[in-house]
Write an enzyme that holds these catalytic residues in place. Sequence first.
Site: not given
Ligand code: XLS
Length: 439
Positions: A102, A105
Site C-alpha cells: 500500500h 506501507d
Molecule cells: C483486507 C484486505 C487487504 C487488501 C489490500 O482484508 O485483504 O489486505 O488485500 O488492501
Amino acid sequence: MSDPYWPDVECIPYRGPDCEDALAYHYYDADHILLGQSMRDHLRVAVCYWHSLCWPGDDVFGDGTFARPWHGGGAPMELAERKLAVAFELFSKLDVPFFTFHDRDLAPEGKSHVETRTQLDHMLELAEVEMARTGVGLLWGTANLFGHPRYAAGAATNPDPEVFAVAAHQVLHALEATHRLGGANYVLWGGREGYDTLLNTDMRRELDQLGRFMQLVVEHKHRIGFQGTLLIEPKPMEPTKHQYDFDSAAVHAFLAQNGLEEEIKLNIEVNHATLAGHSFQHEIEYAIANDLFGSVDLNRGDPQLGWDTDQFPCDVGEATLALHAILRAGGLGSGGFNFDAKLRRQSIAPDDLLHAHIGGIDTLARGLRSAVCLLEDGVLEGCTLERYRGWEAQLGHDILSGALDLARLADLVEQQGLDPQPVSGRQEQIENQISRYLR
Ligand code: XLS
Ligand code: NI
Ligand code: NI
C-alpha cells in the site's frame, strides 16, 4: 545501509521433503519444470509489505508484541528507509519473485498532500534501486483508503465529496507509483466502502459514487499507459458491517452495471471467501466461469473464528483444488499468489516470519504438484465430461440453440416418453481419488 535483520540466514534453499532443516523449502523448487513452466512462473509468489513489515502485532485488545527495530526510535522517513531495507532482505532471502504494497506501507503521510506525495516519491526512488539490486518485482500496488480517520465513513462512498476527492488524489499517486515500479496489477480493496448502519445510508447514491470512482481510475490507467490489470478484492464485511464488494458475484453485478467487466478483474482472498459463506474454490470457479479471474491473496481464516485472521495457508487439499481450476483455465496470467498473511501475535522471534512464509509457499508448491498430477491424468475432467454427456447429443443441442420452445419441448417429452433415470454423483469416490493424488 542498516544491519541485516537475519544476519545468519542466507537465501532459503530448496532441499527436498526429507531434509530436516526447517529454514529450507521442502516442496517449492523454484526452477523445477512442471507442464513446461517453472514452479516460480506457475505460482508468482508475492510477500506483502503491510502484515510482514508494518504490522506491530497489536489487536483490538492489546498492543504490538513484535518489537521490530524499524518500528520506533527515529523520524518517520528514517524508519521508512530502514523498513525498506529489511523488506528487500526478506523478499530476497525468501527468493520470491514479487512483493505487494500500500502507498502508506512504503511512506508515511506527511503534513500536507504535497509532502505526502514527495515522501512517497523519495521512497519509490529507493524501492527502484532495491528492485534492480535484488531482481524482485511488483505483483501489485494499492492505496490505503481505510486507515486514516477521514475514511471512517468510506472513501469513494463517503457522504462528503471532499473525502472522495482526497481518495482520488491518493489513488492517482498509488496507481502512478505502481506503474513506475512496473507493477503487474493494481488492486482496489474497498476497505470501508460499505456501511455500519442502514439508518443513515443512501445505498443507491453510494453505489453510484463507487461506480464513478472506478471509472475515473480506469480512465487514468489508460491515460498513463499502465498495462497492468485493475483488480477489485471482494470482502463481505470488516471493518464495516457490510461491504458493497461482498463477494465475486456482487462485484460482477457492480461491474456489469457500470460497464467495467472488460476493465476490472478480481483478486480473490481465501479468508474473504469463507467470511462470505463460500469456499475458496467456489470464488475461484465463479471468477473463472465469468472471465473475471485476476489474482489471489492466499491467507485463510480460522474455522472457529468469524473474522479475517489472515493466517498462513497450510491446507494442501484446498491449494490443490484452487490450482487445478487455475491451471485448467490457462494459469495465473498477470496475477499471482500474494501472502496477505499475518503471524500470530505470539510468534515474536525474528525467524517466525521466515518459517511462516516457507510453510505457506511449500503448501502452495504441494498444491501445484498435486494439481499437475490430477490434470495430467484427467481425473476431474473425465468424471465431469461424463456427467454432462447428454448435452452433447441432439436433445441438448436443440434446447440450447433455441430450436425447441417450451411447448415443443413439452410435446417431445410425451412423444418420446422420456424417462430419465438418476445416476450416481460418485462424490465419495472422487474425493478418495483426489486424496490419493495429494503430494
Ligand atoms: C483486507 C484486505 C487487504 C487488501 C489490500 O482484508 O485483504 O489486505 O488485500 O488492501
Ligand atoms: Ni487481501
Ligand atoms: Ni483480507
